[in-house]
Design a protein around this motif. Structure first.
Motif, PDB file in Angstrom:
ATOM      1  N   ASP A 149       0.824  -1.213   0.000  1.00 33.67           N
ATOM      2  CA  ASP A 149       0.000   0.000   0.000  1.00 33.67           C
ATOM      3  C   ASP A 149       0.858   1.264   0.000  1.00 33.67           C
ATOM      4  OD1 ASP A 149      -2.255  -1.555   0.029  1.00 33.67           O
ATOM      5  OD2 ASP A 149      -2.589  -1.372   2.198  1.00 33.67           O
ATOM      6  N   GLY A 150       2.055   1.181   0.566  1.00 33.64           N
ATOM      7  CA  GLY A 150       2.906   2.358   0.641  1.00 33.64           C
ATOM      8  C   GLY A 150       3.884   2.488  -0.503  1.00 33.64           C
ATOM      9  N   LEU A 151       3.853   1.542  -1.435  1.00 38.99           N
ATOM     10  CA  LEU A 151       4.795   1.572  -2.560  1.00 38.99           C
ATOM     11  C   LEU A 151       4.242   2.377  -3.728  1.00 38.99           C
ATOM     12  CD1 LEU A 151       5.896  -2.189  -2.593  1.00 38.99           C
ATOM     13  CD2 LEU A 151       7.164  -0.241  -1.659  1.00 38.99           C
ATOM     14  N   SER A 152       5.142   3.008  -4.442  1.00 34.46           N
ATOM     15  CA  SER A 152       4.753   3.726  -5.652  1.00 34.46           C
ATOM     16  C   SER A 152       4.448   2.714  -6.753  1.00 34.46           C
ATOM     17  CB  SER A 152       5.894   4.641  -6.103  1.00 34.46           C
ATOM     18  OG  SER A 152       7.007   3.865  -6.529  1.00 34.46           O
ATOM     19  N   PRO A 153       3.719   3.125  -7.775  1.00 38.98           N
ATOM     20  CA  PRO A 153       3.463   2.207  -8.902  1.00 38.98           C
ATOM     21  C   PRO A 153       4.756   1.673  -9.519  1.00 38.98           C
ATOM     22  CG  PRO A 153       2.008   4.099  -9.033  1.00 38.98           C
ATOM     23  CD  PRO A 153       2.977   4.381  -7.921  1.00 38.98           C
ATOM     24  N   ALA A 154       5.793   2.519  -9.571  1.00 40.95           N
ATOM     25  CA  ALA A 154       7.062   2.080 -10.143  1.00 40.95           C
ATOM     26  C   ALA A 154       7.698   0.985  -9.286  1.00 40.95           C
ATOM     27  CB  ALA A 154       8.015   3.261 -10.261  1.00 40.95           C
ATOM     28  N   ALA A 155       7.657   1.162  -7.961  1.00 37.20           N
ATOM     29  CA  ALA A 155       8.237   0.161  -7.068  1.00 37.20           C
ATOM     30  C   ALA A 155       7.460  -1.154  -7.160  1.00 37.20           C
ATOM     31  CB  ALA A 155       8.232   0.678  -5.638  1.00 37.20           C
ATOM     32  N   ARG A 156       6.153  -1.086  -7.226  1.00 36.33           N
ATOM     33  CA  ARG A 156       5.332  -2.292  -7.341  1.00 36.33           C
ATOM     34  C   ARG A 156       5.661  -3.036  -8.636  1.00 36.33           C
ATOM     35  NH1 ARG A 156       0.382  -2.203  -4.266  1.00 36.33           N
ATOM     36  NH2 ARG A 156      -0.614  -3.357  -5.959  1.00 36.33           N
ATOM     37  N   SER A 157       5.824  -2.282  -9.701  1.00 33.47           N
ATOM     38  CA  SER A 157       6.135  -2.894 -11.000  1.00 33.47           C
ATOM     39  C   SER A 157       7.500  -3.577 -10.982  1.00 33.47           C
ATOM     40  CB  SER A 157       6.081  -1.832 -12.099  1.00 33.47           C
ATOM     41  OG  SER A 157       6.448  -2.379 -13.351  1.00 33.47           O
ATOM     42  N   LEU A 158       8.465  -2.934 -10.334  1.00 37.02           N
ATOM     43  CA  LEU A 158       9.803  -3.527 -10.249  1.00 37.02           C
ATOM     44  C   LEU A 158       9.765  -4.864  -9.522  1.00 37.02           C
ATOM     45  CD1 LEU A 158      11.898  -0.340  -9.392  1.00 37.02           C
ATOM     46  CD2 LEU A 158      12.122  -1.733 -11.465  1.00 37.02           C
ATOM     47  N   ILE A 159       8.991  -4.939  -8.428  1.00 34.26           N
ATOM     48  CA  ILE A 159       8.894  -6.189  -7.676  1.00 34.26           C
ATOM     49  C   ILE A 159       8.178  -7.257  -8.503  1.00 34.26           C
ATOM     50  CG2 ILE A 159       7.936  -7.285  -5.612  1.00 34.26           C
ATOM     51  CD1 ILE A 159       8.235  -4.568  -4.198  1.00 34.26           C
ATOM     52  N   GLU A 160       7.089  -6.886  -9.143  1.00 32.98           N
ATOM     53  CA  GLU A 160       6.306  -7.846  -9.929  1.00 32.98           C
ATOM     54  C   GLU A 160       7.102  -8.440 -11.081  1.00 32.98           C
ATOM     55  OE1 GLU A 160       1.773  -6.095  -9.306  1.00 32.98           O
ATOM     56  OE2 GLU A 160       3.045  -5.298 -10.911  1.00 32.98           O
ATOM     57  N   ASN A 161       8.006  -7.667 -11.657  1.00 37.67           N
ATOM     58  CA  ASN A 161       8.755  -8.115 -12.832  1.00 37.67           C
ATOM     59  C   ASN A 161      10.138  -8.651 -12.508  1.00 37.67           C
ATOM     60  OD1 ASN A 161       6.942  -7.376 -15.193  1.00 37.67           O
ATOM     61  ND2 ASN A 161       7.040  -5.412 -14.121  1.00 37.67           N
ATOM     62  N   ALA A 162      10.482  -8.690 -11.230  1.00 41.52           N
ATOM     63  CA  ALA A 162      11.813  -9.165 -10.849  1.00 41.52           C
ATOM     64  C   ALA A 162      11.864 -10.693 -10.896  1.00 41.52           C
ATOM     65  CB  ALA A 162      12.162  -8.673  -9.446  1.00 41.52           C
ATOM     66  N   PRO A 163      12.855 -11.256 -11.600  1.00 42.86           N
ATOM     67  CA  PRO A 163      12.960 -12.720 -11.657  1.00 42.86           C
ATOM     68  C   PRO A 163      13.552 -13.328 -10.389  1.00 42.86           C
ATOM     69  CG  PRO A 163      14.739 -11.716 -12.918  1.00 42.86           C
ATOM     70  CD  PRO A 163      13.855 -10.596 -12.468  1.00 42.86           C
ATOM     71  N   TYR A 164      14.255 -12.508  -9.603  1.00 42.16           N
ATOM     72  CA  TYR A 164      14.955 -13.024  -8.422  1.00 42.16           C
ATOM     73  C   TYR A 164      14.854 -11.960  -7.328  1.00 42.16           C
ATOM     74  CZ  TYR A 164      18.678 -15.495  -5.828  1.00 42.16           C
ATOM     75  OH  TYR A 164      19.409 -16.192  -4.909  1.00 42.16           O
ATOM     76  N   VAL A 165      14.196 -12.307  -6.220  1.00 40.81           N
ATOM     77  CA  VAL A 165      13.945 -11.354  -5.145  1.00 40.81           C
ATOM     78  C   VAL A 165      14.581 -11.866  -3.850  1.00 40.81           C
ATOM     79  CG1 VAL A 165      12.203 -10.142  -3.772  1.00 40.81           C
ATOM     80  CG2 VAL A 165      11.778 -10.633  -6.198  1.00 40.81           C
ATOM     81  N   VAL A 166      15.326 -10.977  -3.189  1.00 44.13           N
ATOM     82  CA  VAL A 166      15.948 -11.303  -1.906  1.00 44.13           C
ATOM     83  C   VAL A 166      15.411 -10.319  -0.862  1.00 44.13           C
ATOM     84  CG1 VAL A 166      18.102 -11.615  -0.632  1.00 44.13           C
ATOM     85  CG2 VAL A 166      18.039 -12.036  -3.088  1.00 44.13           C
ATOM     86  N   GLY A 167      15.154 -10.810   0.341  1.00 47.87           N
ATOM     87  CA  GLY A 167      14.692  -9.916   1.404  1.00 47.87           C
ATOM     88  C   GLY A 167      14.573 -10.657   2.716  1.00 47.87           C
ATOM     89  N   GLY A 168      14.446  -9.892   3.793  1.00 46.77           N
ATOM     90  CA  GLY A 168      14.168 -10.492   5.082  1.00 46.77           C
ATOM     91  C   GLY A 168      12.801 -11.144   5.052  1.00 46.77           C
ATOM     92  N   GLN A 169      12.568 -12.101   5.948  1.00 40.01           N
ATOM     93  CA  GLN A 169      11.296 -12.809   5.942  1.00 40.01           C
ATOM     94  C   GLN A 169      10.123 -11.848   6.104  1.00 40.01           C
ATOM     95  OE1 GLN A 169      10.884 -16.212   5.286  1.00 40.01           O
ATOM     96  NE2 GLN A 169       8.841 -15.345   4.996  1.00 40.01           N
ATOM     97  N   ARG A 170      10.294 -10.810   6.914  1.00 37.57           N
ATOM     98  CA  ARG A 170       9.225  -9.825   7.118  1.00 37.57           C
ATOM     99  C   ARG A 170       8.895  -9.110   5.817  1.00 37.57           C
ATOM    100  NH1 ARG A 170       9.438  -4.448   8.695  1.00 37.57           N
ATOM    101  NH2 ARG A 170      11.691  -4.601   8.978  1.00 37.57           N
ATOM    102  N   HIS A 171       9.925  -8.709   5.066  1.00 35.31           N
ATOM    103  CA  HIS A 171       9.703  -7.986   3.816  1.00 35.31           C
ATOM    104  C   HIS A 171       9.082  -8.897   2.761  1.00 35.31           C
ATOM    105  CE1 HIS A 171      13.240  -5.560   5.464  1.00 35.31           C
ATOM    106  NE2 HIS A 171      12.157  -4.828   5.619  1.00 35.31           N
ATOM    107  N   LEU A 172       9.542 -10.146   2.706  1.00 35.57           N
ATOM    108  CA  LEU A 172       8.976 -11.082   1.736  1.00 35.57           C
ATOM    109  C   LEU A 172       7.502 -11.338   2.040  1.00 35.57           C
ATOM    110  CD1 LEU A 172      11.888 -13.673   1.449  1.00 35.57           C
ATOM    111  CD2 LEU A 172      11.282 -11.898  -0.203  1.00 35.57           C
ATOM    112  N   THR A 173       7.166 -11.427   3.310  1.00 31.35           N
ATOM    113  CA  THR A 173       5.763 -11.640   3.695  1.00 31.35           C
ATOM    114  C   THR A 173       4.907 -10.437   3.340  1.00 31.35           C
ATOM    115  OG1 THR A 173       6.434 -13.093   5.517  1.00 31.35           O
ATOM    116  CG2 THR A 173       4.223 -12.147   5.630  1.00 31.35           C
TER     117      THR A 173
END
Length: 411
Positions: free
Chosen positions: A22-46
């Motif tokens: 909800d707090g992400l910009s459309p650009a940030a949301r798009s980057l996450i959706e199109n990323a083939p490989y995502v790394v993050g803490g368990q909290r962020h991934l959730t």
């Protein structure tokens, strides 16, 4: 941005707040959706699981292993989820130390510091932000100033109580605190009180401790100029006295980010005050007596510069392998010609050396050093009021001869 530059950016950093997508910009949301490989803490991934379409990998522990794993993907598209603003006490700076700005792209969210200031009504530029994540609480000491507003990034839910108990022991019981928890998310909560009352409720692990130091507090805060009272230091008599120390620091002329060698540390007073001059100043103190070396470390901890490095060893032998200093202070042993020769050779071009001597043998050596390398000699005399029977008079301390020289810069 050229096509080549775009292709070179293999790493994307996206800051995520407690409000998740909800707090992400459309650009940030798009980057996450199109990323083939995502790394993050368990909290962020959730928080972002509804957006992640590619492979999801949990940030490893310890931090160094996780950093190495991300860097091992150099050249392959990788997206890293981080907290808020990755370049505010975050992973961004750690990564940027190993890769160039042309290799990554960062989309930050609102930082927890910005949210804290918004909740408190504090101007960010008027606050001091300090992290206690993996750092000793004593780093806060120099910033406990009258009227100060501090934002302390807490390591966990235990940090606020630990800090408040410590501040109460330091006599700052009337300082106001505010514990801001899980800012920006559905679990956000703020509790407040006086330091002397402690924390009476359970605290969220994600928290910031905001402190307001009363404007009238003077006794339990540290002066910000060179020349702390001699009583500030634990010592056995080997101490550069207050008035001489103030002149010595002026002669050393500390600048942000510079390194001092404090040779013959005694109580460590000069090296400690060098570091107090600016948070980026560093000191390596060399002391041959183990008892004094331990005492220097205790003084550094007590006075808010726990990162001061103490080496137990005899100069100049102990110089070997040390990083080149911007300045050198010699408080003892200067009658040994080999010491000053080695110190001058180790000093960076454009650096300065300050040597204090009280015995004739050292004065002779300092005069020879001035003839050889230039600089100036100054005799410093201090007399303090003392009792003479039932009357009073000024009792002079031993004179100090100070040699100050700047090493020429190389052409």
């Amino acid at each position: 941005m050229t096509e080549g530059t775009a292709q070179a950016r293999w790493l994307t950093l996206v800051g995520v707040g407690e409000d998740g997508p909800d707090g992400l910009s459309p650009a940030a949301r798009s980057l996450i959706e199109n990323a083939p490989y995502v790394v993050g803490g368990q909290r962020h991934l959730t928080l972002c699981q509804s957006l992640i379409k590619g492979e999801a990998h949990t940030w490893e522990k310890p931090f160094s292993s996780a950093l190495k794993a991300v860097l091992a993907r150099r050249g392959q598209p990788t997206l890293l989820l981080a907290s808020g603003d990755p370049f505010l006490y975050g992973v961004g700076a750690s990564l940027a130390a190993h890769i160039t700005p042309e290799e990554f792209w960062c989309v930050p969210s609102v930082s927890s510091v910005a949210l804290a200031c918004a909740r408190m009504g504090w101007a960010q530029q008027a606050c001091r932000v300090l992290s206690l994540c993996g750092r000793p609480k004593e780093l806060v000491i120099p910033y406990l100033q009258p009227g100060a507003r501090l934002l302390l990034l807490c390591a966990d839910e235990q940090t606020p109580a630990m800090v408040l108990n410590w501040l109460a022991e330091r006599g700052l019981g009337l300082a106001q605190w505010h514990c801001l928890q899980a800012l920006g998310g559905p679990q956000e909560q703020i509790v407040s009180g006086l330091v002397q009352d402690g924390v009476a409720v359970a605290v969220n692990r994600l928290c910031i401790l905001a402190l307001q130091i009363p404007a009238g507090v003077v006794v339990n805060t540290m002066p910000r100029v060179a020349g702390l009272p001699d009583t500030s230091f634990e010592h056995d008599g080997q101490l550069t006295k207050r008035e001489i120390r103030a002149v010595t620091l002026s002669s050393l002329a500390p600048r942000a980010g510079e390194l001092l060698w404090d040779v013959g540390g005694g109580a460590g007073s000069v090296g400690i005050e060098w570091m107090l001059a600016d948070p980026a100043c560093r000191t390596i103190t060399l002391e041959r007596t183990p008892e004094r070396a331990a005492r220097i470390a205790r003084n550094a901890q007590t006075l808010g510069v726990p990162d001061l490095q103490v080496i137990t060893g005899q100069a100049p032998t102990a110089f070997e392998g040390l990083p080149a200093p911007d300045a050198i202070f010699v408080g003892g042993g200067a009658s040994n010609p080999a010491l000053l020769d080695a110190a001058w050779a180790a000093l960076k071009p454009g650096g300065r050396i300050v040597v204090n001597g009280v015995v004739l043998e050292t004065e002779v050596r300092l005069f020879e050093a001035m003839q050889k390398w230039g600089g100036s000699l100054t005799r410093l005399n201090v007399a303090r009021l003392d009792t003479v029977g039932t009357l009073h008079g000024f009792r002079p301390a031993m004179s100090v001869t100070q040699w100050v020289a700047w090493k020429p810069r190389q052409l």
